[in-house]
Design an enzyme around this catalytic site. Structure first.
Site, PDB file in Angstrom:
ATOM      1  N   ASP A  59       0.842  -1.198   0.000  1.00 62.81           N
ATOM      2  CA  ASP A  59       0.000   0.000   0.000  1.00 62.81           C
ATOM      3  C   ASP A  59       0.876   1.247   0.000  1.00 62.81           C
ATOM      4  O   ASP A  59       1.733   1.407   0.865  1.00 62.81           O
ATOM      5  CB  ASP A  59      -0.896   0.002   1.249  1.00 62.81           C
ATOM      6  CG  ASP A  59      -2.026  -1.012   1.149  1.00 62.81           C
ATOM      7  OD1 ASP A  59      -2.779  -0.948   0.151  1.00 62.81           O
ATOM      8  OD2 ASP A  59      -2.158  -1.846   2.056  1.00 62.81           O
ATOM      9  N   GLY A  96      -7.254   4.178   2.723  1.00 55.99           N
ATOM     10  CA  GLY A  96      -6.603   5.094   3.661  1.00 55.99           C
ATOM     11  C   GLY A  96      -6.049   4.445   4.901  1.00 55.99           C
ATOM     12  O   GLY A  96      -5.050   4.894   5.438  1.00 55.99           O
ATOM     13  N   ASP A 119     -10.092  -5.607  -1.804  1.00 55.06           N
ATOM     14  CA  ASP A 119      -9.178  -5.086  -0.778  1.00 55.06           C
ATOM     15  C   ASP A 119      -9.924  -4.341   0.319  1.00 55.06           C
ATOM     16  O   ASP A 119     -10.606  -3.352   0.052  1.00 55.06           O
ATOM     17  CB  ASP A 119      -8.178  -4.142  -1.472  1.00 55.06           C
ATOM     18  CG  ASP A 119      -7.099  -3.603  -0.542  1.00 55.06           C
ATOM     19  OD1 ASP A 119      -6.960  -4.114   0.579  1.00 55.06           O
ATOM     20  OD2 ASP A 119      -6.395  -2.667  -0.978  1.00 55.06           O
ATOM     21  N   GLY A 120      -9.767  -4.820   1.559  1.00 51.54           N
ATOM     22  CA  GLY A 120     -10.287  -4.116   2.734  1.00 51.54           C
ATOM     23  C   GLY A 120     -11.257  -4.941   3.546  1.00 51.54           C
ATOM     24  O   GLY A 120     -12.292  -5.388   3.036  1.00 51.54           O
TER      25      GLY A 120
HETATM   26  C1  DX5 Z   1      -6.715   0.215   2.725  1.00 53.23           C
HETATM   27  C2  DX5 Z   1      -5.610  -0.583   2.090  1.00 53.23           C
HETATM   28  C3  DX5 Z   1      -5.743  -2.047   2.334  1.00 53.23           C
HETATM   29  C4  DX5 Z   1      -5.632  -2.434   3.774  1.00 53.23           C
HETATM   30  C5  DX5 Z   1      -6.119  -3.825   3.986  1.00 53.23           C
HETATM   31  O1  DX5 Z   1      -6.581   1.531   2.342  1.00 53.23           O
HETATM   32  O2  DX5 Z   1      -5.600  -0.385   0.707  1.00 53.23           O
HETATM   33  O3  DX5 Z   1      -4.796  -2.771   1.554  1.00 53.23           O
HETATM   34  O4  DX5 Z   1      -4.325  -2.346   4.250  1.00 53.23           O
HETATM   35  O5  DX5 Z   1      -6.075  -4.069   5.345  1.00 53.23           O
HETATM   36  P1  DX5 Z   1      -7.253  -4.810   6.119  1.00 53.23           P
HETATM   37  O6  DX5 Z   1      -7.275  -6.202   5.598  1.00 53.23           O
HETATM   38  O7  DX5 Z   1      -6.808  -4.723   7.534  1.00 53.23           O
HETATM   39  O8  DX5 Z   1      -8.526  -4.070   5.840  1.00 53.23           O
HETATM   40 ZN    ZN Z   2      -4.482  -1.858  -0.532  1.00 56.24          ZN
END
Ligand code: DX5
Ligand code: ZN
Length: 208
Positions: A31, A138, A171-172
């Site tokens: 990220d 974020g 993602d998320g």
């Molecule tokens: C959020 C990021 C994600 C996040 C995922 O802005 O893009 O990649 O780190 O983490 P988790 O799985 O904890 O939601």
């Molecule tokens: Zn991400």
């Protein structure tokens, strides 16, 4: 199901990357936040480049930045399978997707939860991957937005209707409960669910 691990919530990145290297994880999700596209900021590239010292896994880079063309040449130096940036940047999208391909790296576009799936249509011919954000980008550790299930289906239908071979990544907030809402995707990113566990392999296996 392919699994990509985000180390955004890690308190000891080298240690967690080494531990992940001993699992069957597919990718390390990197990220990148610039403090503009999202308010948080991640480490500068001169520090981030060292992640490759701790992992032999291919990288799945997620640029949450306002100006992808500034970051693509930097991250292209690393062992990248994918570089993804956001459709919401609006400018130079086609050029930046081509720039990623110029480095022989697969390219992706990410969409935030409130962005319409149709915004991806002009770029479909260039894409290897679509990243459906199931939280607001974020920060890690947020709750999976349940309407993402329909969004993933909508993206799947769009890809199929054009007979394209584009991977769907989510993602998320992905964990062993919310994974059931990701069944129409090919890949998921999990951060806190994997990193905050003791047995990384068990967590990864539970998502497959
Ligand atoms: C959020 C990021 C994600 C996040 C995922 O802005 O893009 O990649 O780190 O983490 P988790 O799985 O904890 O939601
Ligand atoms: Zn991400």
């Amino acid at each position: 199901m392919k699994v990509s691990a985000s180390f955004l919530s890690s308190h000891n990145i080298p240690n967690d990357l080494i531990r992940l290297d001993h699992t069957d994880l597919d990718f390390i999700h990197v990220d990148v936040m610039d403090g503009k596209f999202v308010s948080n900021k991640t480490l500068p590239f001169r520090e981030m480049r060292h992640i490759s010292d701790y992992t032999s896994k291919r990288l799945d880079v997620h640029l949450m930045v306002a100006n992808p063309s500034k970051y693509i040449p930097l991250y292209a130096e690393l062992n990248c399978e994918y570089i993804t940036f956001h459709v919401e940047v609006l400018e130079n999208i086609e050029e930046d997707l081509k720039l990623i391909h110029d480095y022989s790296i697969k390219c992706g576009l990410a969409i935030k939860p409130d962005t319409k799936v149709s915004s991806l249509i002009p770029y479909l011919p260039y894409l290897d991957l679509i990243l459906v954000m199931s939280v607001e980008p974020g920060e890690g550790g947020q709750e999976f937005i349940s309407s993402s299930k329909d969004k993933i289906r909508e993206v799947r239908d769009l890809i199929d209707s054009y007979h394209l071979n584009i991977l769907i990544n989510v993602d998320g907030g992905v964990n062993d409960k919310t994974i059931s809402m990701c069944r129409d995707s090919d890949m998921v990113v999990a951060g806190s669910y994997i990193i905050r566990g003791d047995d990384f392999q068990e967590k990864i296996s539970s998502l497959r």
